[in-house]
Design an enzyme around this catalytic site. Structure first.
Site, PDB file in Angstrom:
ATOM      1  N   CYS A   1      -0.447   4.196   2.019  1.00 17.76           N
ATOM      2  CA  CYS A   1      -0.353   4.067   3.481  1.00 17.76           C
ATOM      3  C   CYS A   1       1.075   4.287   3.962  1.00 17.76           C
ATOM      4  O   CYS A   1       1.297   4.879   5.006  1.00 17.76           O
ATOM      5  CB  CYS A   1      -0.754   2.671   3.950  1.00 17.76           C
ATOM      6  SG  CYS A   1      -2.305   2.083   3.314  1.00 17.76           S
ATOM      7  N   ASP A   2       2.024   3.759   3.223  1.00 19.79           N
ATOM      8  CA  ASP A   2       3.358   3.607   3.780  1.00 19.79           C
ATOM      9  C   ASP A   2       4.439   4.461   3.120  1.00 19.79           C
ATOM     10  O   ASP A   2       5.553   4.550   3.635  1.00 19.79           O
ATOM     11  CB  ASP A   2       3.767   2.119   3.717  1.00 19.79           C
ATOM     12  CG  ASP A   2       2.743   1.217   4.416  1.00 19.79           C
ATOM     13  OD1 ASP A   2       2.007   1.749   5.269  1.00 19.79           O
ATOM     14  OD2 ASP A   2       2.678   0.027   4.115  1.00 19.79           O
TER      15      ASP A   2
ATOM     16  N   CYS B   1       0.829  -1.210   0.000  1.00 17.80           N
ATOM     17  CA  CYS B   1       0.000   0.000   0.000  1.00 17.80           C
ATOM     18  C   CYS B   1       0.857   1.251   0.000  1.00 17.80           C
ATOM     19  O   CYS B   1       1.293   1.715   1.057  1.00 17.80           O
ATOM     20  CB  CYS B   1      -0.943  -0.013   1.200  1.00 17.80           C
ATOM     21  SG  CYS B   1      -1.955   1.474   1.309  1.00 17.80           S
TER      22      CYS B   1
END
Lengths: 109, 320
Positions: free
Chosen positions: B137-138, B134
């Site tokens: 997200c990261d 992701c």
């Protein structure tokens, strides 16, 4: 309701409120732009209510507080770290079911 | 505790929510079950520019929020939880969620697909510690660092382009010499000088699980066999998806890759069970085609229940 029991941790208060706490502390590292974090939010709120008096539960916004996530080598969120006596005793990355998180917390209370 | 329903929808991506919207408007009182990955793959994307009706694009999570609110507005009931087992051998079908059991006359499966991994042992060990599926997200945690994106499709191009906001350099690793991605996504990525192209390469190893972090990847050129070690701190895997169909193994007909087979629209091998979205589509896999097939499943389901009520042939219950 539950949200009232959830603490807000920051780089500034982390040492005092987490590392020096007398009970275990669950820290939820999150950010506004992280959809899975938002999904996990209500679960963390519920844990705060259920473990009131046993585990301190709080959230740390990684955008506003860059030092602490860096110190603990966080590479993805949501990440939950459980601290006991200033040390990390559990680390969970990604979305989790509430029951699985309860099992983890129950090992330490 | 048992709950009896006319229709249960499993899955809350564009397919499931569109099926919920249509069946709610048809007064079928759908119950939609959303799991851990609620909202589906679009929850992990940023700007969606190819969903008709949004000329300036819309953020993936916002689009899903709109679809969910729209389905709820017409009375769809949404419940959170993971389905642990289903029994489709006889009607009513049984849906098990932990200690809870729901019985339903019809079922729409919209469980979608989840990110596929390369299959290296270190990949799982380092997930969340430098390995990610992701980017949105990261990516933030790789400011000023070198990372790799694995894959040659649209998601790989999107992730690589997005990650150049944070990373100093993005190594795009793809096992073939040409890309599968659409022209516009390729052009964007090719124009980005922070992306280093590692075509015809596969990752043999991600180091270093013993340290609990990513320190380098070991590449192997599939044409000349040359090996290269690239020091970096993150690996984003975007090599496609696999259908979430393990709940239905041995109960529904599937193809060799585990996609549910449908016929005559959204009908599966079990009458009364319909499938829509990525769980039955290994060709198009777009938000708009998922939504479209969700609508088809809703209409097929509605007609099935009507036929059942009138005792028409389609409605003959399965003998067991």
């Amino acid at each position: 309701m539950a949200a009232e029991q959830v603490q807000t941790f920051s780089d500034a208060n982390f040492s005092q409120q987490v590392l020096q706490a007398s009970s275990p502390v669950l820290v939820d590292f999150w950010a506004e732009w992280c959809a899975p974090c938002k999904r996990l939010g209500p679960t963390v709120d519920a844990l705060a209510a259920e473990y009131q008096g046993k585990v301190v539960v709080g959230k740390m916004n990684v955008d506003e507080n860059p030092s602490t996530p860096e110190k603990y080598a966080i590479r993805g969120i949501p990440t939950l770290l459980l601290f006991k006596g200033g040390e990390v005793v559990e680390s969970v990355v990604g979305l989790q079911q509430k029951d699985d998180l309860k099992k983890i917390l129950d090992r330490h209370v | 505790m048992s709950d009896s329903r006319q229709l249960v929808i499993i899955g809350s991506g564009p397919a499931g929510l569109t099926a919920a919207l249509y069946t709610a408007r048809a007064n079928l009182n759908p119950l939609l079950i959303e799991g851990l990955e609620a909202g589906g793959q679009l929850m992990l994307t940023t700007l969606v520019e190819n969903f008709p009706g949004f000329r300036d694009g819309i953020m993936g999570p916002d689009l899903m929020g709109e679809m969910r609110a729209q389905a709820e507005r017409f009375g769809a009931e949404i419940r959170q939880g993971d389905v642990t087992a289903v029994d489709l051998r006889k009607e009513p079908f049984r849906i098990v969620m932990g200690s809870e059991e729901i019985r339903t006359r019809t079922l729409i499966i919209a469980t979608g697909a989840s990110a596929r991994l390369i299959g290296l042992p270190a990949e799982r060990a380092l997930m969340g510690h430098g390995v990610s599926t992701c980017a949105t997200c990261d990516g933030y945690f790789f400011k000023g660092q070198e990372i790799a994106v694995v894959g040659g499709g649209d998601s790989a191009m999107e992730e690589a382009t997005f990650l150049t906001r944070f990373a100093s350099k993005v190594h795009l690793v793809h096992r073939r010499g040409d890309l599968r991605a659409s022209k516009i996504m390729q052009e964007r990525a090719l124009a980005n000088d922070k992306i280093v192209w590692r075509l015809n390469n596969v990752i043999d190893e991600i180091r270093d699980p013993a340290q609990g972090q990513v320190s380098s990847i070991l590449l192997r050129n599939v044409v000349d066999g040359e090996r290269t070690e690239v020091p970096l701190s993150g690996v984003f895997v975007a090599i496609g998806h696999r259908p979430n169909t393990s709940l239905f193994t041995d109960q529904l007909e599937m193809d060799a890759h585990g996609y549910i087979l449908t016929h005559d629209g959204s009908r599966t091998s079990v009458p009364g069970v319909f499938a829509c979205g990525d769980v039955q589509d290994r060709v198009y896999r777009q938000a708009i085609t998922a939504a479209g097939s969700g609508c088809m499943a809703a209409i097929d389901c509605e007609r099935y229940l009507e036929a059942l009520a009138q005792g028409l042939p389609e409605a003959v219950p399965i003998e067991n």
